[in-house]
Design a protein around this motif. Structure first.
Motif, PDB file in Angstrom:
ATOM      1  N   ALA A   1       3.191   5.732  -2.996  1.00  0.00           N
ATOM      2  CA  ALA A   1       4.438   6.434  -3.015  1.00  0.00           C
ATOM      3  C   ALA A   1       4.882   6.588  -4.763  1.00  0.00           C
ATOM      4  O   ALA A   1       5.446   7.677  -5.208  1.00  0.00           O
ATOM      5  CB  ALA A   1       5.814   5.976  -2.586  1.00  0.00           C
ATOM      6  N   ALA A   2       4.147   5.752  -5.607  1.00  0.00           N
ATOM      7  CA  ALA A   2       4.499   5.786  -7.064  1.00  0.00           C
ATOM      8  C   ALA A   2       3.739   6.750  -7.496  1.00  0.00           C
ATOM      9  O   ALA A   2       2.622   7.508  -7.158  1.00  0.00           O
ATOM     10  CB  ALA A   2       3.690   4.437  -7.532  1.00  0.00           C
TER      11      ALA A   2
ATOM     12  N   ARG B   1       0.761  -1.220   0.076  1.00  0.00           N
ATOM     13  CA  ARG B   1       0.141  -0.053   0.001  1.00  0.00           C
ATOM     14  C   ARG B   1       0.895   1.256   0.084  1.00  0.00           C
ATOM     15  O   ARG B   1       0.539   2.110  -0.689  1.00  0.00           O
ATOM     16  CB  ARG B   1      -0.926  -0.009   1.165  1.00  0.00           C
ATOM     17  CG  ARG B   1      -2.267   1.039   1.091  1.00  0.00           C
ATOM     18  CD  ARG B   1      -3.007   0.813   2.181  1.00  0.00           C
ATOM     19  NE  ARG B   1      -2.600   0.448   3.504  1.00  0.00           N
ATOM     20  CZ  ARG B   1      -2.621  -0.354   4.480  1.00  0.00           C
ATOM     21  NH1 ARG B   1      -3.089  -1.690   3.829  1.00  0.00           N
ATOM     22  NH2 ARG B   1      -2.098  -0.424   5.631  1.00  0.00           N
ATOM     23  N   ARG B   2       2.010   1.197   0.802  1.00  0.00           N
ATOM     24  CA  ARG B   2       2.847   2.526   0.769  1.00  0.00           C
ATOM     25  C   ARG B   2       3.627   2.705  -0.563  1.00  0.00           C
ATOM     26  O   ARG B   2       3.715   3.557  -0.999  1.00  0.00           O
ATOM     27  CB  ARG B   2       3.773   2.228   2.197  1.00  0.00           C
ATOM     28  CG  ARG B   2       3.108   2.452   3.280  1.00  0.00           C
ATOM     29  CD  ARG B   2       4.405   2.259   4.405  1.00  0.00           C
ATOM     30  NE  ARG B   2       3.946   2.759   5.716  1.00  0.00           N
ATOM     31  CZ  ARG B   2       4.389   2.964   6.891  1.00  0.00           C
ATOM     32  NH1 ARG B   2       5.944   2.556   6.753  1.00  0.00           N
ATOM     33  NH2 ARG B   2       4.123   3.194   7.970  1.00  0.00           N
TER      34      ARG B   2
END
Ligand code: SF4
Length: 89
Positions: free
Chosen positions: A88-89, A83-84
């Protein structure tokens, strides 16, 4: 570093967690395992270093690859990392 009894990791306090294997179930499913994980999570929920512990576990490393760390299971940490990464993408 010297810490007070209430400031350290709760999982290391044998008056709270007599058996450290509580955090390392031998299986991943089943009612006994679920109860064990829930008990470990309750210990983590009241831990004064939970946030730091979880961040270390999320960064990975062999010592935190298995078991409950920072209140999350191995699978939950894997989902959190994904999920992180997507965020961040
Ligand atoms: S949050 Fe980390 S240090 Fe605290 S009880 Fe849970 S596993 Fe142990």
């Amino acid at each position: 570093m010297k810490t007070t009894a209430n400031a350290g990791p709760r999982c290391a306090d044998r008056s709270i967690v007599p058996d450290p294997d509580l955090f390392f179930p031998v299986a991943t499913t089943g009612p006994d395992v679920e109860a064990q994980i829930e008990e470990a999570k309750q210990v983590c929920d009241a831990c004064p270093i939970r946030r730091e512990c979880l961040e270390v576990a999320l960064r990975g490393g062999p010592s935190t690859a298995h078991g409950t760390w920072g209140g999350l299971t191995e699978d939950e940490r894997r989902h959190t990392r994904r999920r992180r990464a997507r965020s961040a993408a």
